[in-house]
Each structure stands twice: as structure tokens, then as C-alpha cells.
Write an enzyme that holds these catalytic residues in place. Structure first.
Site, PDB file in Angstrom:
ATOM      1  N   ASN A 163      21.220  51.123  85.023  1.00  0.00           N
ATOM      2  CA  ASN A 163      19.867  50.685  85.384  1.00  0.00           C
ATOM      3  C   ASN A 163      20.012  49.970  86.726  1.00  0.00           C
ATOM      4  O   ASN A 163      20.719  48.973  86.803  1.00  0.00           O
ATOM      5  CB  ASN A 163      19.396  49.726  84.275  1.00  0.00           C
ATOM      6  CG  ASN A 163      18.220  48.852  84.660  1.00  0.00           C
ATOM      7  OD1 ASN A 163      17.464  49.171  85.575  1.00  0.00           O
ATOM      8  ND2 ASN A 163      18.064  47.738  83.950  1.00  0.00           N
ATOM      9  N   HIS A 175      14.115  45.804  77.850  1.00  0.00           N
ATOM     10  CA  HIS A 175      15.267  45.193  78.516  1.00  0.00           C
ATOM     11  C   HIS A 175      15.102  43.669  78.491  1.00  0.00           C
ATOM     12  O   HIS A 175      13.985  43.146  78.596  1.00  0.00           O
ATOM     13  CB  HIS A 175      15.387  45.698  79.959  1.00  0.00           C
ATOM     14  CG  HIS A 175      16.655  45.234  80.609  1.00  0.00           C
ATOM     15  ND1 HIS A 175      16.763  44.004  81.207  1.00  0.00           N
ATOM     16  CD2 HIS A 175      17.868  45.814  80.708  1.00  0.00           C
ATOM     17  CE1 HIS A 175      18.006  43.855  81.658  1.00  0.00           C
ATOM     18  NE2 HIS A 175      18.698  44.952  81.377  1.00  0.00           N
ATOM     19  N   SER A 196      27.668  43.063  81.154  1.00  0.00           N
ATOM     20  CA  SER A 196      28.937  42.820  81.874  1.00  0.00           C
ATOM     21  C   SER A 196      30.008  43.869  81.598  1.00  0.00           C
ATOM     22  O   SER A 196      31.188  43.544  81.549  1.00  0.00           O
ATOM     23  CB  SER A 196      29.464  41.413  81.570  1.00  0.00           C
ATOM     24  OG  SER A 196      28.609  40.438  82.119  1.00  0.00           O
ATOM     25  N   LYS A 226      17.873  48.262  88.186  1.00  0.00           N
ATOM     26  CA  LYS A 226      16.995  47.077  88.246  1.00  0.00           C
ATOM     27  C   LYS A 226      16.182  47.143  89.553  1.00  0.00           C
ATOM     28  O   LYS A 226      15.765  48.236  89.931  1.00  0.00           O
ATOM     29  CB  LYS A 226      17.815  45.794  88.093  1.00  0.00           C
ATOM     30  CG  LYS A 226      18.703  45.844  86.842  1.00  0.00           C
ATOM     31  CD  LYS A 226      19.331  44.543  86.477  1.00  0.00           C
ATOM     32  CE  LYS A 226      20.165  44.718  85.208  1.00  0.00           C
ATOM     33  NZ  LYS A 226      20.807  43.495  84.758  1.00  0.00           N
ATOM     34  N   GLU A 254      15.512  41.459  80.636  1.00  0.00           N
ATOM     35  CA  GLU A 254      14.787  40.861  81.777  1.00  0.00           C
ATOM     36  C   GLU A 254      13.278  41.054  81.638  1.00  0.00           C
ATOM     37  O   GLU A 254      12.495  40.186  82.034  1.00  0.00           O
ATOM     38  CB  GLU A 254      15.333  41.453  83.092  1.00  0.00           C
ATOM     39  CG  GLU A 254      16.723  40.897  83.384  1.00  0.00           C
ATOM     40  CD  GLU A 254      17.620  41.802  84.198  1.00  0.00           C
ATOM     41  OE1 GLU A 254      17.137  42.793  84.785  1.00  0.00           O
ATOM     42  OE2 GLU A 254      18.835  41.514  84.245  1.00  0.00           O
ATOM     43  N   GLU A 258      22.300  44.765  73.837  1.00  0.00           N
ATOM     44  CA  GLU A 258      22.692  43.984  74.999  1.00  0.00           C
ATOM     45  C   GLU A 258      22.453  42.509  74.704  1.00  0.00           C
ATOM     46  O   GLU A 258      21.314  42.022  74.839  1.00  0.00           O
ATOM     47  CB  GLU A 258      21.840  44.369  76.205  1.00  0.00           C
ATOM     48  CG  GLU A 258      22.003  45.800  76.625  1.00  0.00           C
ATOM     49  CD  GLU A 258      21.637  45.976  78.096  1.00  0.00           C
ATOM     50  OE1 GLU A 258      22.516  46.328  78.865  1.00  0.00           O
ATOM     51  OE2 GLU A 258      20.481  45.716  78.459  1.00  0.00           O
ATOM     52  N   GLY A 309      24.334  40.179  83.351  1.00  0.00           N
ATOM     53  CA  GLY A 309      24.186  39.660  84.709  1.00  0.00           C
ATOM     54  C   GLY A 309      25.346  38.800  85.165  1.00  0.00           C
ATOM     55  O   GLY A 309      26.318  38.583  84.426  1.00  0.00           O
TER      56      GLY A 309
HETATM   57  P1  PGA Z   1      25.194  43.923  83.782  1.00  0.00           P
HETATM   58  O1  PGA Z   1      23.733  44.336  83.338  1.00  0.00           O
HETATM   59  O2  PGA Z   1      26.113  45.096  83.463  1.00  0.00           O
HETATM   60  O3  PGA Z   1      25.085  43.675  85.254  1.00  0.00           O
HETATM   61  O4  PGA Z   1      25.574  42.705  82.999  1.00  0.00           O
HETATM   62  C1  PGA Z   1      23.532  44.978  82.126  1.00  0.00           C
HETATM   63  C2  PGA Z   1      22.075  45.202  81.888  1.00  0.00           C
HETATM   64  O5  PGA Z   1      21.239  44.377  82.290  1.00  0.00           O
HETATM   65  O6  PGA Z   1      21.707  46.202  81.269  1.00  0.00           O
END
Ligand code: PGA
Length: 276
Positions: free
Chosen positions: A16, A109, A227, A18, A111, A181, A187
Site C-alpha cells: 500500500n 486500514h 513493519s 499510502k 490509518e 495488522e 509505521g
Molecule cells: P509498514 O506499514 O510496513 O510501513 O509498517 C504497514 C501498513 O500500514 O500496512
């Protein structure tokens, strides 16, 4: 529907973007991906997906075709509204996505939930609307650090799953993917989950899926995200209940996408490593 044996379940891998990547950058990513997949002998059975921002979707779909990746890479959107049209300023509908050839939509998600107030109740309308229209849906669930500390991670994700899938029937199940997740793992400030953290949560998720959908619930792919990096992806892909990886930062550049994918496939025994 019979549950598929683990080695018959397809492996899913995607990223993704983002709020990153212009249309031109997205097109370059897809153009550069094609030779890397061939070079690494990535099996055709691996289901790949890229989820760029809305503005990159038409370009991504065109670039994927030029690169000869149409049957290998799903292009996904990062959100969708449940209504087909209406007075919803700033929103995008399911027919808008399907009319340009989008294959998948990411919903729930962390976020969107945490920063933009997306609720389980909204997801209960979005998920069936997208599935019924033929889109693949990657539904994300995950507990916060506080919920984990209070020992309610499994209940939290099961609750999220049950509400979002309340109006989903078995006929749409082949298009559903779940992304587990943990919010605390996502993040730059996140810590990757340990395999036991993942199993502790994913086993109850699988149970909720089979409770609702019967044996067919066994075949719904569950992806891990948060991560994920080349040096930890083997921990996740070797877990019994994990059918794929959902990667953020580590896969935003095509070199990183290739590195994580390669490491995951080596860990699964799908391709040989450099040392073999
Ligand atoms: P990240 O993001 O791999 O940068 O931790 C994962 C996600 O938000 O799906």
C-alpha cells in the site's frame, strides 16, 4: 467448499503506497517490477497487488498492461464509499473503481480507522458493497497497544471482523482477504509482531471465519502486515495460518518490494536462495 491444504493455498503479497507516489512514479514501479519477477522466477501462482493513491490508479492499470502484468498484479484502491453515487464530497464509489478496471479495495486500514474515524459500522456497509460488485476486498483488522496491554487483542479483532462481515454471504467469499495488522506494529514507530503475537490473534480470527462461513472460511487468506522487512518476513510466512504479507515502507520502492518478496518466497521454500 472443501478447505484447501496449506500448500495449495495461494501466497499473497502486496504493498500500500499510502499517500506516496505520483502517477509517473507508480508507472515506473510497475515497469521495473516485471523483469524482476522473471529474474527471481516468482511463481505465477503468487498473487501480487499494488495499492497506489486514487490519482495513480488509471496510470497503474495502463502501466501494468504495458508491462505484461495484467494477470499477475491486482491494482487496488485505498478506500471506497458504500453508496453507488450521491452527495458525498471527496468520496469515490465502487462503480467508479470498477469502471476503470480496479481489481481490489483496501478497507479498514488502521490509518483510516485511527486518523479519519472509519468505524466498524461504516465497514459493515463498505465491505459487502465492494464484494457484491466483484472487487477483491482486503479488510484490515488490528488491535491498539492499549488493547493488547489489557489482553483484549483477540476480542478486538474478532469484533472488527464480525461487524465488517455481518452482511457478507458465502457467494462473495472467494474475493475476500483479511489483513491482520496490529496498530502498534505499523509505521516508523512500530515494532514488528512476534510470531506468537500473530498466532494468538490469527487463530481466533480463523475460528470466527469458520463459525460464520463454515469450512469455506478456512480458505479466506489471512495476510500479516506491520513493519514487515526482508529480515523478519520469514517469521510470518512460515506460520500455519498466514497466507501472505501486506507491506508498507519496505516495499514502496521496487527494489524493496523485490527484496521482501524474494526473502518471503525463499523462507516458504517456493524459490531457492542465493546460497543454495
Ligand atoms: P509498514 O506499514 O510496513 O510501513 O509498517 C504497514 C501498513 O500500514 O500496512
Amino acid at each position: 467448499m472443501q478447505p484447501l491444504a496449506r500448500d495449495k493455498r495461494p501466497f499473497h503479497f502486496g504493498t500500500n503506497f499510502k499517500m506516496n507516489q505520483t502517477p509517473a512514479e507508480t508507472a515506473r514501479f510497475l515497469a521495473d517490477l516485471a523483469p524482476r519477477l522473471n529474474q527471481n522466477r516468482v511463481p505465477e501462482t503468487v498473487r501480487l497487488f499494488v495499492i497506489p493513491p486514487f490519482t495513480s490508479l488509471p496510470m497503474a492499470i495502463a502501466a501494468r498492461e504495458t508491462a505484461g502484468l495484467t494477470s499477475r498484479v491486482w491494482i487496488g484502491a485505498q478506500n471506497v464509499h458504500w453508496a453507488t453515487e450521491g452527495a458525498y464530497t471527496g468520496e469515490i464509489s465502487v462503480p467508479m473503481l470498477t469502471s476503470i478496471g480496479v481489481d481490489l479495495v483496501l478497507l479498514g486500514h488502521a490509518e483510516r480507522r485511527g486518523l479519519f474515524g472509519e468505524t466498524d459500522e461504516a465497514l459493515a456497509k463498505k465491505v459487502p458493497a465492494a464484494l457484491v460488485a466483484g472487487l477483491q476486498v482486503l479488510l484490515c483488522v488490528g488491535e491498539t497497544a492499549e488493547e493488547k496491554a489489557f489482553g483484549v487483542g483477540p476480542e478486538t479483532v474478532t469484533r472488527q471482523l464480525k461487524i465488517a462481515l455481518h452482511d457478507v454471504g458465502n457467494e462473495a467469499l472467494s474475493r475476500l482477504l483479511i489483513g491482520y495488522e496490529p496498530v502498534w506494529s505499523i509505521g516508523a514507530g512500530g515494532t514488528p509482531a512476534r510470531p506468537q503475537d500473530v498466532m494468538e490473534t490469527v487463530v481466533p480470527l480463523r475460528h470466527a471465519l469458520t463459525e460464520k462461513f463454515g469450512a469455506a472460511g478456512q480458505n479466506v487468506p489471512i495476510l500479516y502486515g506491520g513493519s514487515v522487512a526482508p529480515d523478519n518476513c520469514g517469521d510470518f510466512v512460515t506460520l500455519e495460518e498466514i497466507d501472505g504479507l501486506f507491506v508498507g515502507r519496505a516495499a514502496w520502492q521496487v527494489e524493496g518490494f523485490e527484496r521482501v518478496l524474494q526473502a518471503a518466497l525463499v523462507a516458504r521454500g517456493d524459490i531457492r536462495g542465493d546460497a543454495d
